[in-house]
Design an enzyme around this catalytic site. Structure first.
Site, PDB file in Angstrom:
ATOM      1  N   HIS A  34      -2.445 -10.457  12.210  1.00 45.67           N
ATOM      2  CA  HIS A  34      -1.924  -9.187  11.683  1.00 45.67           C
ATOM      3  C   HIS A  34      -1.602  -8.296  12.886  1.00 45.67           C
ATOM      4  O   HIS A  34      -2.435  -8.144  13.781  1.00 45.67           O
ATOM      5  CB  HIS A  34      -2.975  -8.529  10.783  1.00 45.67           C
ATOM      6  CG  HIS A  34      -2.642  -7.114  10.423  1.00 45.67           C
ATOM      7  ND1 HIS A  34      -1.473  -6.776   9.780  1.00 45.67           N
ATOM      8  CD2 HIS A  34      -3.293  -5.940  10.651  1.00 45.67           C
ATOM      9  CE1 HIS A  34      -1.431  -5.462   9.599  1.00 45.67           C
ATOM     10  NE2 HIS A  34      -2.525  -4.926  10.127  1.00 45.67           N
ATOM     11  N   CYS A  46      -3.428  -3.694   4.181  1.00 45.83           N
ATOM     12  CA  CYS A  46      -2.502  -4.716   4.695  1.00 45.83           C
ATOM     13  C   CYS A  46      -2.833  -6.120   4.196  1.00 45.83           C
ATOM     14  O   CYS A  46      -2.086  -7.068   4.461  1.00 45.83           O
ATOM     15  CB  CYS A  46      -2.500  -4.707   6.224  1.00 45.83           C
ATOM     16  SG  CYS A  46      -2.162  -3.090   6.912  1.00 45.83           S
ATOM     17  N   GLU A 100       0.850  -1.195   0.000  1.00 41.90           N
ATOM     18  CA  GLU A 100       0.000   0.000   0.000  1.00 41.90           C
ATOM     19  C   GLU A 100       0.884   1.243   0.000  1.00 41.90           C
ATOM     20  O   GLU A 100       0.432   2.343   0.292  1.00 41.90           O
ATOM     21  CB  GLU A 100      -0.979  -0.012   1.165  1.00 41.90           C
ATOM     22  CG  GLU A 100      -0.354  -0.221   2.520  1.00 41.90           C
ATOM     23  CD  GLU A 100      -1.413  -0.363   3.610  1.00 41.90           C
ATOM     24  OE1 GLU A 100      -2.113   0.622   3.872  1.00 41.90           O
ATOM     25  OE2 GLU A 100      -1.529  -1.461   4.188  1.00 41.90           O
ATOM     26  N   ASN A 127       4.635  -1.550  12.707  1.00 39.13           N
ATOM     27  CA  ASN A 127       3.699  -2.011  11.692  1.00 39.13           C
ATOM     28  C   ASN A 127       4.371  -1.982  10.324  1.00 39.13           C
ATOM     29  O   ASN A 127       4.917  -0.951   9.926  1.00 39.13           O
ATOM     30  CB  ASN A 127       2.448  -1.120  11.679  1.00 39.13           C
ATOM     31  CG  ASN A 127       1.295  -1.741  10.895  1.00 39.13           C
ATOM     32  OD1 ASN A 127       1.434  -2.813  10.311  1.00 39.13           O
ATOM     33  ND2 ASN A 127       0.159  -1.067  10.896  1.00 39.13           N
TER      34      ASN A 127
HETATM   35  N1  CAA Z   1       0.506   2.634  30.709  1.00 39.68           N
HETATM   36  C1  CAA Z   1       0.041   1.493  30.134  1.00 39.68           C
HETATM   37  N2  CAA Z   1      -0.993   1.489  29.252  1.00 39.68           N
HETATM   38  C2  CAA Z   1      -1.534   2.661  28.909  1.00 39.68           C
HETATM   39  C3  CAA Z   1      -1.098   3.882  29.467  1.00 39.68           C
HETATM   40  C4  CAA Z   1      -0.040   3.846  30.395  1.00 39.68           C
HETATM   41  N3  CAA Z   1       0.459   4.945  30.948  1.00 39.68           N
HETATM   42  N4  CAA Z   1      -1.841   4.869  28.918  1.00 39.68           N
HETATM   43  C5  CAA Z   1      -2.718   4.296  28.071  1.00 39.68           C
HETATM   44  N5  CAA Z   1      -2.533   2.964  28.050  1.00 39.68           N
HETATM   45  C6  CAA Z   1      -3.230   1.953  27.251  1.00 39.68           C
HETATM   46  C7  CAA Z   1      -4.702   2.198  27.061  1.00 39.68           C
HETATM   47  O1  CAA Z   1      -5.454   1.708  28.159  1.00 39.68           O
HETATM   48  C8  CAA Z   1      -4.964   1.426  25.781  1.00 39.68           C
HETATM   49  O2  CAA Z   1      -5.040   0.052  26.038  1.00 39.68           O
HETATM   50  P1  CAA Z   1      -6.392  -0.748  25.640  1.00 39.68           P
HETATM   51  O3  CAA Z   1      -6.513  -0.606  24.130  1.00 39.68           O
HETATM   52  O4  CAA Z   1      -6.123  -2.154  26.077  1.00 39.68           O
HETATM   53  O5  CAA Z   1      -7.517  -0.100  26.340  1.00 39.68           O
HETATM   54  C9  CAA Z   1      -3.685   1.630  24.985  1.00 39.68           C
HETATM   55  O6  CAA Z   1      -2.691   2.038  25.929  1.00 39.68           O
HETATM   56  C10 CAA Z   1      -3.791   2.685  23.890  1.00 39.68           C
HETATM   57  O7  CAA Z   1      -4.323   3.842  24.472  1.00 39.68           O
HETATM   58  P2  CAA Z   1      -5.353   4.765  23.690  1.00 39.68           P
HETATM   59  O8  CAA Z   1      -6.418   3.925  23.054  1.00 39.68           O
HETATM   60  O9  CAA Z   1      -5.780   5.850  24.583  1.00 39.68           O
HETATM   61  O10 CAA Z   1      -4.359   5.314  22.556  1.00 39.68           O
HETATM   62  P3  CAA Z   1      -4.629   6.343  21.412  1.00 39.68           P
HETATM   63  O11 CAA Z   1      -5.968   6.961  21.522  1.00 39.68           O
HETATM   64  O12 CAA Z   1      -3.454   7.243  21.406  1.00 39.68           O
HETATM   65  O13 CAA Z   1      -4.638   5.467  20.066  1.00 39.68           O
HETATM   66  C11 CAA Z   1      -4.440   3.780  18.454  1.00 39.68           C
HETATM   67  C12 CAA Z   1      -4.222   4.149  19.909  1.00 39.68           C
HETATM   68  C13 CAA Z   1      -5.930   3.905  18.092  1.00 39.68           C
HETATM   69  C14 CAA Z   1      -4.005   2.351  18.234  1.00 39.68           C
HETATM   70  C15 CAA Z   1      -3.607   4.747  17.546  1.00 39.68           C
HETATM   71  O14 CAA Z   1      -2.237   4.553  17.796  1.00 39.68           O
HETATM   72  C16 CAA Z   1      -3.856   4.580  16.056  1.00 39.68           C
HETATM   73  O15 CAA Z   1      -4.769   5.192  15.506  1.00 39.68           O
HETATM   74  N6  CAA Z   1      -3.037   3.752  15.360  1.00 39.68           N
HETATM   75  C17 CAA Z   1      -3.178   3.516  13.924  1.00 39.68           C
HETATM   76  C18 CAA Z   1      -4.391   2.649  13.578  1.00 39.68           C
HETATM   77  C19 CAA Z   1      -4.192   1.177  13.888  1.00 39.68           C
HETATM   78  O16 CAA Z   1      -3.092   0.681  14.031  1.00 39.68           O
HETATM   79  N7  CAA Z   1      -5.335   0.468  13.942  1.00 39.68           N
HETATM   80  C20 CAA Z   1      -5.292  -0.976  14.180  1.00 39.68           C
HETATM   81  C21 CAA Z   1      -6.490  -1.657  13.552  1.00 39.68           C
HETATM   82  S1  CAA Z   1      -6.528  -1.305  11.784  1.00 39.68           S
HETATM   83  C22 CAA Z   1      -5.315  -2.345  11.126  1.00 39.68           C
HETATM   84  O17 CAA Z   1      -4.859  -3.257  11.758  1.00 39.68           O
HETATM   85  C23 CAA Z   1      -4.813  -2.044   9.749  1.00 39.68           C
HETATM   86  C24 CAA Z   1      -3.480  -1.397   9.891  1.00 39.68           C
HETATM   87  O18 CAA Z   1      -2.442  -2.066   9.901  1.00 39.68           O
HETATM   88  C25 CAA Z   1      -3.434   0.049  10.014  1.00 39.68           C
END
Ligand code: CAA
Length: 394
Positions: free
Chosen positions: A239, A113, A81, A282
């Protein structure tokens, strides 16, 4: 006829950044990235590295590992991609760099992906149909994951490629393309518009879309494989956009079997597949197959003859759950690639150097020809609108 993965090759860029360094620079608790996201380090591509050079190196490793000759390849597909041209496929550049002959189908596949898995399934069908006439397919998954500085997706970037040599009588993993569960939906969870180098993502929604997809694909698989449950798999490779996502996927999958304590099986069935992805980040199309390489090279269990499950997810979306049987000796073959040493050889970037490279990559498509000498596959620049590369011995 037995068909599947005969050899695997992995490439990563020479640079990486520790997520602890990134977290401190972004004012985030490091534990959020290391434990909450589940990634410790991610690959960063320097500007003379792109999807083509990563693909060529991974493909070369797979070919060398198998002792395969370029004229044995009758199908060369790159799933990506992160294409480098609207028309010319990455695979044509790879064909040239590896000296693969002209009696070959050469093309690129795209579905986020999932593109590499689409190519793998096509390669298996091509061999089983008899069209291959004894030749092998080279399927390469190559990507640079990029969300942009200071976005929530930033800690889930990475770069790398995984090549799969697909053949009859494979020496790593036998696959049965007639027993794969599929799921597809028209969703806008993650995408990259033509005008943008950075991906756009509806992060939390993308997690839900992934979980919906694993439910759909696994339910379909169970219909095709009556009586098989998650307990029948010695290991499961998912994945891995980031490590925590694999944990969520495992909970979802096992909950479909009615398992009330899915985390209890996580270490035994999944942890080994996350050892390498946690240090690479990733790599989109290649993420599942890096998890497979990680499982085969780091698991301390004897997997000979064992059944393993694989789950591929591409946003947008298309997903597939399928199974393979590990061929005797596969773990030793993958261990011989010394993939951990490959990761250990990378140079760690400071936050300043990382940000400078990310900004410099904005203009790489217009990069002019380079005159500096170097080793290995390298992107040299654009000359008369044509991308130009150095081969392995330049
Ligand atoms: N210590 C330990 N854990 C902590 C913490 C701390 N101090 N603070 C937060 N966390 C935890 C949270 O509880 C959460 O865990 P859970 O999911 O188990 O609840 C985790 O850390 C992440 O926290 P947030 O959800 O608050 O993080 P965020 O809002 O910043 O976003 C994300 C996380 C959505 C993955 C973001 O990084 C993102 O958008 N990433 C890109 C999209 C992605 O990878 N999507 C995956 C599915 S799509 C796919 O798989 C296709 C692909 O390859 C893209």
């Amino acid at each position: 006829m037995k068909v599947g993965i005969d050899a695997i090759g992995v490439s990563v860029p020479a640079l990486c950044i520790d997520l602890e360094v990134l977290a401190k620079a972004r004012g985030v608790a490091p534990s959020k990235y290391l434990d909450g996201i589940g990634t410790w380090r991610m690959g960063v591509a320097p500007i003379d590295e792109d999807t083509v050079t990563l693909a060529a190196r991974a493909a070369q490793m797979a070919m060398t590992s198998a002792g395969a000759k370029p004229d044995e390849i009758g199908m060369l597909v790159v799933g990506t991609e992160t294409g480098v041209d609207h028309s010319k496929p990455v695979s044509s550049f790879v064909q040239g760099l590896l000296g693969i002959g002209s009696r070959c189908r050469v093309f690129e596949t795209k579905h986020a992906c999932y593109g590499g898995t689409a190519a793998l399934m096509m390669a298996l069908d091509w061999i089983r149909s008899g069209s291959a006439n004894g030749r092998k397919a080279l399927v390469v998954c190559s990507d640079i994951a990029r969300y942009g500085l200071k976005t929530p997706g930033e800690p889930t970037q990475g770069a790398g490629a995984v090549a799969l040599l697909v053949s009859e009588n494979p020496r790593l993993l036998e696959l049965d393309p007639s027993r794969t569960g599929q799921f597809a939906a028209d969703v806008h969870d993650f995408w990259r518009p033509l005008y943008s180098k950075d991906a756009f993502v509806d992060g939390h929604y993308s997690v839900q879309c992934y979980l919906d997809a694993i439910s759909g694909a696994y339910k379909h698989f169970r219909e095709l494989a009556p009586g098989v449950t998650a307990d029948d798999f010695a290991a499961l490779a998912y994945h891995v956009p980031y490590g925590k996502m694999a944990r969520k996927a495992h909970r979802q999958l096992r909950s479909i079997d009615g398992d009330a304590a899915p985390d209890a099986s996580f270490d035994a069935q999944v942890s080994a597949s996350l050892a390498l992805p946690a240090q690479v980040g990733n790599i989109y199309t290649g993420s599942l197959y890096l998890a497979l390489a990680s499982l085969l090279s780091t698991s301390t269990r004897d997997l000979d003859g064992q059944r393993i499950g694989l789950f591929s997810y591409g946003s947008g979306s298309c997903a597939e759950f399928f199974e393979g049987h590990v061929v005797a000796g596969a773990q030793a073959r993958v261990q011989a690639l010394q993939l951990q040493a490959l990761l250990d050889a990378r140079r760690k970037l400071t936050i300043e150097d990382y940000e400078a490279i990310m900004r410099a990559r904005e203009a790489t498509d217009e990069k002019t020809m380079e005159t500096v000498a170097g080793d290995g596959f390298r992107f040299l620049g654009v000359d008369a609108h044509k991308r130009t590369y150095a081969g392995p011995s330049a």
